[in-house]
Design a protein around this motif. Structure first.
Motif, PDB file in Angstrom:
ATOM      1  N   LEU A  25       0.863  -1.168   0.000  1.00  0.00           N
ATOM      2  CA  LEU A  25       0.000   0.000   0.000  1.00  0.00           C
ATOM      3  C   LEU A  25       0.903   1.223   0.000  1.00  0.00           C
ATOM      4  CD1 LEU A  25      -2.556  -1.031   2.782  1.00  0.00           C
ATOM      5  CD2 LEU A  25      -2.662  -1.487   0.321  1.00  0.00           C
ATOM      6  N   CYS A  26       0.843   2.008  -1.077  1.00  0.00           N
ATOM      7  CA  CYS A  26       1.655   3.212  -1.166  1.00  0.00           C
ATOM      8  C   CYS A  26       0.844   4.401  -0.665  1.00  0.00           C
ATOM      9  CB  CYS A  26       2.127   3.468  -2.594  1.00  0.00           C
ATOM     10  SG  CYS A  26       3.199   4.919  -2.683  1.00  0.00           S
ATOM     11  N   HIS A  27       1.417   5.133   0.268  1.00  0.00           N
ATOM     12  CA  HIS A  27       0.734   6.269   0.886  1.00  0.00           C
ATOM     13  C   HIS A  27       1.257   7.605   0.378  1.00  0.00           C
ATOM     14  CE1 HIS A  27      -1.307   3.774   3.936  1.00  0.00           C
ATOM     15  NE2 HIS A  27      -0.223   3.034   3.856  1.00  0.00           N
ATOM     16  N   CYS A  28       2.145   7.628  -0.630  1.00  0.00           N
ATOM     17  CA  CYS A  28       2.716   8.900  -1.084  1.00  0.00           C
ATOM     18  C   CYS A  28       1.618   9.808  -1.635  1.00  0.00           C
ATOM     19  CB  CYS A  28       3.819   8.678  -2.120  1.00  0.00           C
ATOM     20  SG  CYS A  28       3.249   8.429  -3.813  1.00  0.00           S
ATOM     21  N   LYS A  33      -3.344  11.222  -4.837  1.00  0.00           N
ATOM     22  CA  LYS A  33      -4.020  12.014  -5.869  1.00  0.00           C
ATOM     23  C   LYS A  33      -4.452  11.132  -7.046  1.00  0.00           C
ATOM     24  CE  LYS A  33      -3.990  16.181  -6.142  1.00  0.00           C
ATOM     25  NZ  LYS A  33      -4.864  17.288  -5.802  1.00  0.00           N
ATOM     26  N   ALA A  34      -3.568  10.230  -7.494  1.00  0.00           N
ATOM     27  CA  ALA A  34      -3.866   9.379  -8.643  1.00  0.00           C
ATOM     28  C   ALA A  34      -5.041   8.443  -8.368  1.00  0.00           C
ATOM     29  CB  ALA A  34      -2.631   8.569  -9.045  1.00  0.00           C
ATOM     30  N   ALA A  35      -5.137   7.964  -7.126  1.00  0.00           N
ATOM     31  CA  ALA A  35      -6.210   7.039  -6.765  1.00  0.00           C
ATOM     32  C   ALA A  35      -7.466   7.761  -6.295  1.00  0.00           C
ATOM     33  CB  ALA A  35      -5.730   6.093  -5.661  1.00  0.00           C
ATOM     34  N   GLY A  36      -7.320   9.038  -5.915  1.00  0.00           N
ATOM     35  CA  GLY A  36      -8.451   9.719  -5.293  1.00  0.00           C
ATOM     36  C   GLY A  36      -8.795   9.053  -3.979  1.00  0.00           C
ATOM     37  N   ASN A  37      -7.758   8.565  -3.297  1.00  0.00           N
ATOM     38  CA  ASN A  37      -7.948   7.793  -2.084  1.00  0.00           C
ATOM     39  C   ASN A  37      -6.789   8.064  -1.138  1.00  0.00           C
ATOM     40  OD1 ASN A  37      -8.902   5.794  -0.282  1.00  0.00           O
ATOM     41  ND2 ASN A  37      -9.559   4.506  -1.988  1.00  0.00           N
ATOM     42  N   TYR A  38      -6.805   7.461   0.032  1.00  0.00           N
ATOM     43  CA  TYR A  38      -5.758   7.699   1.012  1.00  0.00           C
ATOM     44  C   TYR A  38      -4.493   6.888   0.745  1.00  0.00           C
ATOM     45  CZ  TYR A  38      -9.641   9.820   3.451  1.00  0.00           C
ATOM     46  OH  TYR A  38     -10.725  10.592   3.780  1.00  0.00           O
ATOM     47  N   ASP A 108       6.109   4.639   1.713  1.00  0.00           N
ATOM     48  CA  ASP A 108       5.914   6.077   1.876  1.00  0.00           C
ATOM     49  C   ASP A 108       4.964   6.404   3.030  1.00  0.00           C
ATOM     50  OD1 ASP A 108       7.612   7.113  -0.299  1.00  0.00           O
ATOM     51  OD2 ASP A 108       6.242   5.933  -1.541  1.00  0.00           O
ATOM     52  N   ALA A 109       5.189   5.722   4.143  1.00  0.00           N
ATOM     53  CA  ALA A 109       4.334   5.898   5.316  1.00  0.00           C
ATOM     54  C   ALA A 109       4.407   7.307   5.892  1.00  0.00           C
ATOM     55  CB  ALA A 109       4.684   4.865   6.384  1.00  0.00           C
ATOM     56  N   TYR A 110       5.415   8.091   5.508  1.00  0.00           N
ATOM     57  CA  TYR A 110       5.499   9.479   5.977  1.00  0.00           C
ATOM     58  C   TYR A 110       4.242  10.266   5.598  1.00  0.00           C
ATOM     59  CZ  TYR A 110       6.398  10.813   1.166  1.00  0.00           C
ATOM     60  OH  TYR A 110       6.263  10.998  -0.182  1.00  0.00           O
ATOM     61  N   ALA A 111       3.562   9.862   4.519  1.00  0.00           N
ATOM     62  CA  ALA A 111       2.372  10.583   4.051  1.00  0.00           C
ATOM     63  C   ALA A 111       1.075   9.888   4.451  1.00  0.00           C
ATOM     64  CB  ALA A 111       2.428  10.748   2.536  1.00  0.00           C
ATOM     65  N   ARG A 112       1.183   8.799   5.207  1.00  0.00           N
ATOM     66  CA  ARG A 112      -0.017   8.085   5.643  1.00  0.00           C
ATOM     67  C   ARG A 112      -0.861   9.003   6.517  1.00  0.00           C
ATOM     68  NH1 ARG A 112       1.183   2.477   7.964  1.00  0.00           N
ATOM     69  NH2 ARG A 112       2.289   3.724   9.485  1.00  0.00           N
ATOM     70  N   MET A 113      -2.149   8.938   6.360  1.00  0.00           N
ATOM     71  CA  MET A 113      -3.051   9.750   7.166  1.00  0.00           C
ATOM     72  C   MET A 113      -2.832   9.422   8.642  1.00  0.00           C
ATOM     73  SD  MET A 113      -4.771  11.659   5.130  1.00  0.00           S
ATOM     74  CE  MET A 113      -3.522  11.718   3.848  1.00  0.00           C
ATOM     75  N   PRO A 114      -2.776  10.428   9.500  1.00  0.00           N
ATOM     76  CA  PRO A 114      -2.477  10.182  10.918  1.00  0.00           C
ATOM     77  C   PRO A 114      -3.537   9.338  11.620  1.00  0.00           C
ATOM     78  CG  PRO A 114      -3.082  12.489  10.560  1.00  0.00           C
ATOM     79  CD  PRO A 114      -2.959  11.847   9.205  1.00  0.00           C
ATOM     80  N   TRP A 115      -4.727   9.254  11.056  1.00  0.00           N
ATOM     81  CA  TRP A 115      -5.818   8.487  11.658  1.00  0.00           C
ATOM     82  C   TRP A 115      -6.062   7.159  10.935  1.00  0.00           C
ATOM     83  CZ3 TRP A 115      -8.284   8.436   7.226  1.00  0.00           C
ATOM     84  CH2 TRP A 115      -8.264   9.581   6.423  1.00  0.00           C
ATOM     85  N   PHE A 116      -5.104   6.735  10.120  1.00  0.00           N
ATOM     86  CA  PHE A 116      -5.277   5.529   9.299  1.00  0.00           C
ATOM     87  C   PHE A 116      -5.674   4.306  10.137  1.00  0.00           C
ATOM     88  CE2 PHE A 116      -3.723   1.815   6.929  1.00  0.00           C
ATOM     89  CZ  PHE A 116      -4.363   2.008   5.728  1.00  0.00           C
TER      90      PHE A 116
END
Length: 162
Positions: A25-28, A33-38, A108-116
């Motif tokens: 699961l890429c979180h970048c 943006k490409a997926a329109g998802n988190y 790219d977990a640095y960009a993962r939503m903090p509430w994931f």
């Protein structure tokens, strides 16, 4: 065993001769943006083990070294590719049987939503339990959908018989 998939409308279909490697699961932010998802689920397949079996993939160059392939008709994200690289990463949700490829990592977990992590404790609004179909509205959507089925077809859209 091959791994087939395609876009939502059926205009683009593909087949991978082998299971996608390193499913993750890429979180970048670009994948968001490409997926329109988190996040975007991806897995790599060597170019020689991958083929487009119907239609043509459209591309957006999201950077100087990466392009993202999608269906120009319905917009479904299908592939991520480093230009000149050895493999293409397919979007795991576009597989006919996405349940056959379980992610093994996050990137790219640095960009993962903090509430994931809290997502898994959210209530299930669409259904009361696993056997509930989600009510009349959800049943109407399922009965009238125009989505390509999760298998290869010789013709799509299907020809109507009188």
């Amino acid at each position: 065993m091959s791994f087939a998939g395609g876009c939502q409308c059926g205009a683009v279909r593909y087949r991978a001769a082998k299971a996608p490697a390193e499913p993750h699961l890429c979180h970048c932010r670009m994948c968001q943006k490409a997926a329109g998802n988190y996040f975007m689920p991806l897995g790599g397949v060597m170019h020689e083990d991958f083929e487009i079996t119907r239609g043509e993939v459209a591309y957006f160059h999201s950077s100087d070294i990466v392009r993202r392939g999608f269906c120009a008709r319905c917009g479904t994200p299908l592939i991520y590719e480093t230009i000149g690289g050895e493999h293409v990463a397919i979007t795991l949700g576009s597989l006919d049987r996405p349940e056959d490829v379980q992610p093994i990592a996050h990137s790219d977990a640095y960009a993962r939503m903090p509430w994931f992590e809290a997502l898994f404790s959210l209530p299930n609004e669409g259904a009361k339990d696993a056997t509930d179909s989600g009510g009349e509205r959800y049943q109407m959507i399922r009965n009238t959908n125009h989505q390509h089925p999760d298998h290869d077809t010789s013709v799509w859209p299907e020809e109507k018989t009188a």
